[in-house]
Design a protein around this motif. Structure first.
Motif, PDB file in Angstrom:
ATOM      1  N   PRO A 379       5.574  -4.300  -7.428  1.00 44.94           N
ATOM      2  CA  PRO A 379       6.501  -2.982  -6.610  1.00 44.94           C
ATOM      3  C   PRO A 379       4.827  -2.433  -5.365  1.00 44.94           C
ATOM      4  O   PRO A 379       4.976  -2.237  -4.433  1.00 44.94           O
ATOM      5  CB  PRO A 379       7.455  -2.168  -7.154  1.00 44.94           C
ATOM      6  N   GLN A 380       4.210  -2.264  -6.331  1.00 46.58           N
ATOM      7  CA  GLN A 380       2.701  -1.804  -5.623  1.00 46.58           C
ATOM      8  C   GLN A 380       1.750  -2.345  -5.285  1.00 46.58           C
ATOM      9  O   GLN A 380       0.756  -2.542  -6.132  1.00 46.58           O
ATOM     10  CB  GLN A 380       1.675  -1.464  -6.903  1.00 46.58           C
ATOM     11  N   PRO A 381       1.912  -2.583  -3.698  1.00 47.55           N
ATOM     12  CA  PRO A 381       0.640  -3.838  -3.458  1.00 47.55           C
ATOM     13  C   PRO A 381      -1.271  -3.273  -3.813  1.00 47.55           C
ATOM     14  O   PRO A 381      -1.734  -1.502  -3.683  1.00 47.55           O
ATOM     15  CB  PRO A 381       0.503  -3.662  -1.742  1.00 47.55           C
ATOM     16  N   ARG A 382      -1.907  -3.451  -4.272  1.00 39.88           N
ATOM     17  CA  ARG A 382      -3.433  -3.264  -4.068  1.00 39.88           C
ATOM     18  C   ARG A 382      -4.522  -3.405  -2.811  1.00 39.88           C
ATOM     19  O   ARG A 382      -3.898  -4.413  -2.392  1.00 39.88           O
ATOM     20  CB  ARG A 382      -3.661  -3.751  -5.442  1.00 39.88           C
ATOM     21  N   VAL A 383      -5.330  -2.628  -3.076  1.00 44.84           N
ATOM     22  CA  VAL A 383      -5.999  -1.965  -1.920  1.00 44.84           C
ATOM     23  C   VAL A 383      -7.671  -2.398  -2.725  1.00 44.84           C
ATOM     24  O   VAL A 383      -7.494  -1.527  -3.274  1.00 44.84           O
ATOM     25  CB  VAL A 383      -5.499  -0.349  -1.836  1.00 44.84           C
ATOM     26  N   TRP A 384      -8.337  -3.031  -1.676  1.00 46.08           N
ATOM     27  CA  TRP A 384      -9.281  -3.554  -2.194  1.00 46.08           C
ATOM     28  C   TRP A 384     -10.209  -2.889  -0.754  1.00 46.08           C
ATOM     29  O   TRP A 384     -10.319  -3.397  -0.206  1.00 46.08           O
ATOM     30  CB  TRP A 384      -9.788  -4.867  -2.443  1.00 46.08           C
ATOM     31  N   ASP A 385     -11.498  -2.865  -1.339  1.00 51.81           N
ATOM     32  CA  ASP A 385     -12.907  -2.702  -0.734  1.00 51.81           C
ATOM     33  C   ASP A 385     -13.839  -4.205  -0.660  1.00 51.81           C
ATOM     34  O   ASP A 385     -13.709  -4.175  -1.451  1.00 51.81           O
ATOM     35  CB  ASP A 385     -13.687  -1.381  -1.103  1.00 51.81           C
ATOM     36  N   LEU A 386     -13.685  -5.006   0.750  1.00 48.08           N
ATOM     37  CA  LEU A 386     -14.501  -6.440   0.093  1.00 48.08           C
ATOM     38  C   LEU A 386     -15.911  -6.205   0.245  1.00 48.08           C
ATOM     39  O   LEU A 386     -16.407  -6.903  -0.271  1.00 48.08           O
ATOM     40  CB  LEU A 386     -14.010  -6.372   1.457  1.00 48.08           C
ATOM     41  N   PHE A 387     -16.632  -5.057   0.667  1.00 49.85           N
ATOM     42  CA  PHE A 387     -17.727  -5.401   0.707  1.00 49.85           C
ATOM     43  C   PHE A 387     -18.462  -4.623  -0.845  1.00 49.85           C
ATOM     44  O   PHE A 387     -19.780  -5.618  -0.749  1.00 49.85           O
ATOM     45  CB  PHE A 387     -18.140  -3.346   1.758  1.00 49.85           C
ATOM     46  N   SER A 388     -17.965  -3.907  -1.435  1.00 49.14           N
ATOM     47  CA  SER A 388     -18.279  -3.625  -2.754  1.00 49.14           C
ATOM     48  C   SER A 388     -17.214  -4.673  -4.110  1.00 49.14           C
ATOM     49  O   SER A 388     -17.619  -4.812  -4.831  1.00 49.14           O
ATOM     50  CB  SER A 388     -18.328  -2.343  -3.210  1.00 49.14           C
ATOM     51  N   GLY A 389     -16.383  -4.958  -3.230  1.00 48.32           N
ATOM     52  CA  GLY A 389     -15.308  -5.629  -4.566  1.00 48.32           C
ATOM     53  C   GLY A 389     -14.132  -4.985  -5.544  1.00 48.32           C
ATOM     54  O   GLY A 389     -13.822  -5.406  -6.196  1.00 48.32           O
ATOM     55  N   ALA A 390     -14.442  -3.538  -4.947  1.00 52.07           N
ATOM     56  CA  ALA A 390     -13.632  -2.921  -6.638  1.00 52.07           C
ATOM     57  C   ALA A 390     -12.095  -2.570  -5.363  1.00 52.07           C
ATOM     58  O   ALA A 390     -11.898  -2.582  -4.266  1.00 52.07           O
ATOM     59  CB  ALA A 390     -14.538  -1.571  -6.267  1.00 52.07           C
ATOM     60  N   GLU A 391     -11.274  -2.214  -6.340  1.00 48.53           N
ATOM     61  CA  GLU A 391     -10.081  -1.596  -6.282  1.00 48.53           C
ATOM     62  C   GLU A 391     -10.154  -0.659  -5.414  1.00 48.53           C
ATOM     63  O   GLU A 391     -11.011   0.348  -6.090  1.00 48.53           O
ATOM     64  CB  GLU A 391      -8.787  -1.788  -6.552  1.00 48.53           C
ATOM     65  N   ILE A 392      -9.239   0.196  -4.157  1.00 53.78           N
ATOM     66  CA  ILE A 392      -9.663   1.614  -3.954  1.00 53.78           C
ATOM     67  C   ILE A 392      -8.318   1.827  -4.778  1.00 53.78           C
ATOM     68  O   ILE A 392      -7.916   3.664  -4.883  1.00 53.78           O
ATOM     69  CB  ILE A 392      -9.457   1.560  -2.558  1.00 53.78           C
ATOM     70  N   GLY A 393      -6.866   1.354  -4.385  1.00 48.29           N
ATOM     71  CA  GLY A 393      -6.137   2.213  -4.652  1.00 48.29           C
ATOM     72  C   GLY A 393      -4.840   1.186  -5.102  1.00 48.29           C
ATOM     73  O   GLY A 393      -4.898   0.062  -4.428  1.00 48.29           O
ATOM     74  N   ARG A 394      -3.332   2.117  -4.781  1.00 43.91           N
ATOM     75  CA  ARG A 394      -2.100   0.969  -4.885  1.00 43.91           C
ATOM     76  C   ARG A 394      -1.731   1.918  -3.353  1.00 43.91           C
ATOM     77  O   ARG A 394      -1.404   3.442  -3.278  1.00 43.91           O
ATOM     78  CB  ARG A 394      -1.321   0.943  -6.140  1.00 43.91           C
ATOM     79  N   LEU A 395      -0.929   1.326  -3.100  1.00 43.14           N
ATOM     80  CA  LEU A 395       0.672   1.671  -1.864  1.00 43.14           C
ATOM     81  C   LEU A 395       2.080   2.071  -3.425  1.00 43.14           C
ATOM     82  O   LEU A 395       2.640   0.876  -3.091  1.00 43.14           O
ATOM     83  CB  LEU A 395       0.827   0.597  -0.749  1.00 43.14           C
ATOM     84  N   ARG A 396       1.580   3.002  -2.955  1.00 44.96           N
ATOM     85  CA  ARG A 396       3.549   3.214  -4.035  1.00 44.96           C
ATOM     86  C   ARG A 396       4.213   3.726  -3.186  1.00 44.96           C
ATOM     87  O   ARG A 396       4.546   4.332  -2.358  1.00 44.96           O
ATOM     88  CB  ARG A 396       3.219   4.113  -5.383  1.00 44.96           C
ATOM     89  N   GLY A 397       5.692   2.888  -2.780  1.00 44.74           N
ATOM     90  CA  GLY A 397       6.725   3.170  -2.311  1.00 44.74           C
ATOM     91  C   GLY A 397       7.805   2.285  -2.368  1.00 44.74           C
ATOM     92  O   GLY A 397       9.091   2.964  -2.649  1.00 44.74           O
ATOM     93  N   HIS A 398       7.420   0.794  -2.807  1.00 48.25           N
ATOM     94  CA  HIS A 398       8.342   0.006  -2.829  1.00 48.25           C
ATOM     95  C   HIS A 398       9.102   0.170  -4.094  1.00 48.25           C
ATOM     96  O   HIS A 398       8.390  -0.322  -5.176  1.00 48.25           O
ATOM     97  CB  HIS A 398       7.649  -1.038  -2.192  1.00 48.25           C
ATOM     98  N   THR A 399      10.532  -0.555  -3.973  1.00 45.83           N
ATOM     99  CA  THR A 399      10.638  -0.836  -4.983  1.00 45.83           C
ATOM    100  C   THR A 399      10.951  -2.127  -5.844  1.00 45.83           C
ATOM    101  O   THR A 399      11.228  -2.043  -7.319  1.00 45.83           O
ATOM    102  CB  THR A 399      12.353   0.011  -5.315  1.00 45.83           C
ATOM    103  N   ASP A 400      10.404  -3.120  -5.305  1.00 46.76           N
ATOM    104  CA  ASP A 400      10.514  -4.390  -5.067  1.00 46.76           C
ATOM    105  C   ASP A 400       9.625  -4.846  -4.677  1.00 46.76           C
ATOM    106  O   ASP A 400       8.915  -3.761  -4.539  1.00 46.76           O
ATOM    107  CB  ASP A 400      11.933  -5.370  -4.955  1.00 46.76           C
ATOM    108  N   SER A 401       9.111  -5.982  -5.596  1.00 48.27           N
ATOM    109  CA  SER A 401       8.158  -7.419  -5.257  1.00 48.27           C
ATOM    110  C   SER A 401       8.062  -7.294  -3.415  1.00 48.27           C
ATOM    111  O   SER A 401       8.747  -7.707  -2.814  1.00 48.27           O
ATOM    112  CB  SER A 401       8.001  -8.048  -5.240  1.00 48.27           C
ATOM    113  N   VAL A 402       6.934  -7.150  -3.312  1.00 44.70           N
ATOM    114  CA  VAL A 402       6.390  -7.094  -1.687  1.00 44.70           C
ATOM    115  C   VAL A 402       5.911  -8.550  -1.257  1.00 44.70           C
ATOM    116  O   VAL A 402       5.212  -9.171  -1.908  1.00 44.70           O
ATOM    117  CB  VAL A 402       4.986  -6.458  -1.381  1.00 44.70           C
ATOM    118  N   ARG A 403       6.981  -8.964   0.137  1.00 42.18           N
ATOM    119  CA  ARG A 403       6.669 -10.299   0.207  1.00 42.18           C
ATOM    120  C   ARG A 403       5.906 -10.477   1.497  1.00 42.18           C
ATOM    121  O   ARG A 403       5.087 -12.186   1.887  1.00 42.18           O
ATOM    122  CB  ARG A 403       8.289 -10.545   0.591  1.00 42.18           C
TER     123      ARG A 403
END
Length: 735
Positions: A379-403
């Motif tokens: 339920p938490q999509p991931r946020v990435w920095d494409l310049f470095s390829g590192a994960e920035i964080g998560r989007l927390r709030g949904h209670t089920d998978s994001v479609r």
């Protein structure tokens, strides 16, 4: 003989005239100085071989020197001497010559053509070339030598046939056959002028009368055969037999040579066809370059409008959170790092590992910008920095998978299986999920939950509200139940929550402050992001049961795969065709894709239909039928709609004609696509990504360093693409 002597004296006088004309100059020059002049030295050097008087031949040459020393005679003499002289061995440093090089040499060194060093090199290597074995041809004429082919094709090869024909000629009285032939062709003859029209021109003398014993005198009988009066003899017949055999061999040689020429012509035609194909490819590349320039021009215009619109916003700077313009219609080239040009095209140069289940949605703001990716059972999509390829964080709030996900600049919209749509500010994402204080959130930082049942009536100007709820000026209630705020699950980066769908939100699209969502509850909803209100609901089941009439007045044929009655029963679920690895899944997204342009909305649904809606009235005014399985993805521009389906096809529709413009067939189901004026990029249930060139109509596959399982989602901008697959990996590609 007097005449001869006189002719010789006249010729001497004629040839000595130029020399006599030069004598005064020579005399004047000699009188001026005691030594020989330059003219005398040149004259002696040129005429030195003709001044020797020991032999008569030398005297003749000396007299004929003015005639011989002409350019034409010098060239002829040089050619003759070159043909007779013997040339020494060619040095090893000289390039090797062959008969093909000799064929490019001039037939003679004279004339207007300038002689090159290559021509002289060929002439000097004449002896070496003559001693070289003559190359034999390949193919049908391999059994024919060069000399044999020459003897078979010269005109003298027919001499034996002519001689044999003459040997068979028999001396007979004149029959007038020439006149008969001319009269048979309708030509005038002398016989017609003499009164022989329509009658034989043969005379009584042409008939041979042979007396026979026992018959009356003068009675005619059949003459003897012409061959009986001719005797050839054994030697002649043997000679003719040999000549006939030689002529048959000549025919075989000619046939072989003709077949060889036909083969050479076929090879030349094939070479010309290859050149034609290359030129056609050059034309296609020019057309692609022209389309690229058109897109670049549109991009420059869009950039100009964007920079002009940014100036007043920077001057005002009153609202910290604003909705950016969409990048879905951006045609021009994107801004890329200079190092991107060093990447080979068609290669996945970066892999983002972090998900543990197959990807369900992804989108990014710009090349080397911010990426948001979602996967199954997460339920938490991931946020990435494409310049470095590192994960920035998560989007927390949904209670089920994001479609479904859409990212524009720093704004992200996500639709989840919990039926909610969330608006995120990606600038506030952090790894720990600890946001800033409420005083620093700005105008969008309250993160209120918008419920359809809590929207006030438009005509209502105020009034009491039950409980502790507070009504804002927009008519949206910030719900507080039992004194506690209901947005307890929100994260600091969540700016707003839109709720209204009763089932999973499977497709969304927004531009500026307008949002359209599609869900498995078989409805489409239009939202105003500035107020958070649902301004319109479009029922797909109603559109199925009330089809629009075609321009001819007839109702469209119902889709036999999925009727309106079947759509209203139970939960929508269709098994997907097997992927390339043999796996399969249950497809439950009734709305596969939505996109609007102005007031025109296009949706692809589980009944296999592509519908066009009027967002001002909420009515479906056109239905495009053709797919035999649910539509999983779509995109459209001013002219065309591209839709992908589980029926393993991509259909390109022409909006002007309302029919299928082109159909692309694949081996597996199509799960994602994107197109522009030059290409169509699609995920077709395989490990590689399919690319269709719309100009050359050629298919290609991107799979170098790619996914190890079928690709599910993709998105590209200019020469930069991101894809997600069932192997739980995100790949970054260079196009």
């Amino acid at each position: 003989m007097p005449s001869t002597s006189q002719g010789g004296s006249s010729n001497d006088n004629k040839h000595n005239a130029p020399r006599a004309a030069l004598e005064p100059l020579v005399t004047a020059a000699s009188s001026s100085s005691s030594g020989p002049t330059k003219f005398e030295l040149v004259q002696n050097a040129i005429l030195s071989r003709f001044t020797h008087r020991k032999h008569d031949s030398t005297k003749i040459l000396s007299d004929l020197a003015p005639v011989i020393m002409t350019p034409r005679m010098i060239n002829s003499t040089a050619n003759a001497s070159l043909r007779r002289q013997t040339i020494g061995p060619v040095p090893q440093s000289r390039s090797k010559l062959d008969f093909a090089t000799l064929g490019r040499a001039p037939l003679r060194l004279g004339g207007s053509r300038r002689i090159t060093s290559g021509d002289l090199q060929i002439v000097e290597a004449t002896e070496e070339l003559l001693l070289t074995d003559i190359p034999e041809p390949d193919g049908l004429a391999s059994d024919v030598s060069l000399l044999r082919g020459f003897n078979a094709t010269i005109p003298s090869a027919e001499a034996s046939r002519t001689r044999r024909r003459q040997m068979r000629n028999v001396e007979t009285p004149r029959l007038g056959l020439k006149k008969l032939g001319m009269s048979a062709r309708g030509l005038l003859t002398e016989g017609e002028e003499d009164g022989h029209d329509g009658q034989s021109v043969t005379s009584e003398e042409d008939v041979v009368v042979v007396p026979r014993e026992g018959h009356g005198k003068g009675k005619r009988r059949g003459r003897e055969s012409l061959s009986a009066a001719k005797t050839l003899g054994k030697d002649e017949l043997t000679r003719q037999s040999k000549e006939i055999m030689r002529d048959k061999e000549n025919i075989h040689v000619r046939r072989s040579l003709i077949h060889n020429e036909i083969s050479e012509i076929s090879l030349k035609i094939a070479a010309l066809d290859g050149i034609r194909v290359k030129l056609e490819q050059d034309l296609l590349r020019l057309h692609e370059d022209e389309l690229e320039l058109d897109d670049e021009l549109e991009g420059v215009k869009e950039r100009l409008e964007f920079e002009q619109s940014q100036r007043p916003q920077k001057a005002a700077a009153s609202q910290p959170f604003h909705l950016p313009h969409t990048s879905r219609r951006r045609k021009g080239p994107a801004f890329l790092p200079s190092e991107h040009d060093e990447l080979p095209p068609g290669v996945a140069f970066m892999t983002l590992d972090g998900h543990s289940t197959p990807l369900t949605a992804l989108d990014f703001s710009e090349p080397y910008g911010t990426l948001v990716s979602a996967s199954q059972a997460d339920p938490q999509p991931r946020v990435w920095d494409l310049f470095s390829g590192a994960e920035i964080g998560r989007l927390r709030g949904h209670t089920d998978s994001v479609r479904c996900v859409q990212v524009e600049d720093h704004v992200c919209l996500t639709g989840g299986a919990d039926g909610s749509v969330r608006l995120w500010d990606l600038r506030r994402v952090d790894m720990d999920g600890e946001g800033e204080g409420e005083g620093e959130r700005g105008g969008w930082g309250d993160g209120e939950i918008v419920m359809l049942g809590e929207i006030a009536e438009e005509g209502e100007e105020g009034g009491s509200v039950a409980g502790d709820e507070e009504v804002t000026e927009s008519g949206i209630r910030n719900g507080n139940v039992n004194g506690k705020q209901r947005a307890t699950e929100r994260d600091d980066c969540c700016a707003r929550v839109l709720e209204g769908h009763t089932k999973a939100v499977t497709a969304l699209y927004f531009e500026d402050d307008c949002l359209v969502t599609g869900a498995s509850d078989k409805t489409l909803r239009q939202w105003d992001l500035s107020t958070g209100q649902c301004v319109m609901t479009m029922d797909i089941l109603w559109a199925i049961s009330h089809p629009q009439r075609t321009p001819s007045g007839l109702l469209p044929m119902a889709n036999a795969m999925f009727s309106g009655a079947a759509a209203s029963v139970g939960t929508f679920a269709v098994p997907t065709p097997p992927y390339a690895d043999g796996s399969w899944d249950m497809y439950e997204d009734f709305v596969g894709g939505v996109q609007f342009w102005g007031y025109g909305l296009v949706s692809g649904s589980g009944d296999g239909a592509v519908r066009m809606w009027d967002m001002r009235t909420g009515q479906a005014h056109r239905t495009l039928l053709g797919h035999s399985a649910p539509v999983t993805c779509l995109q459209f521009d001013e002219i065309h709609i591209a839709s992908g389906s589980l029926d393993k096809t991509i259909r390109i529709w022409d909006l002007r004609a309302g029919g299928v413009f082109e159909t692309l067939k694949y081996d597996h189901a199509v799960t994602a696509l994107q197109f522009d004026t030059r290409k169509i990029v699609a995920a077709t249930g395989e490990n590689g990504i399919k690319v269709y060139n719309r100009t050359s109509m050629q298919h290609s596959t991107l799979q170098i360093n790619g996914h190890t399982k079928p690709v599910e989602r993709l998105r590209y901008m200019d020469r930069y693409m991101v894809s997600g697959g069932r192997d739980s990996a995100v790949k970054i590609w260079s196009l």
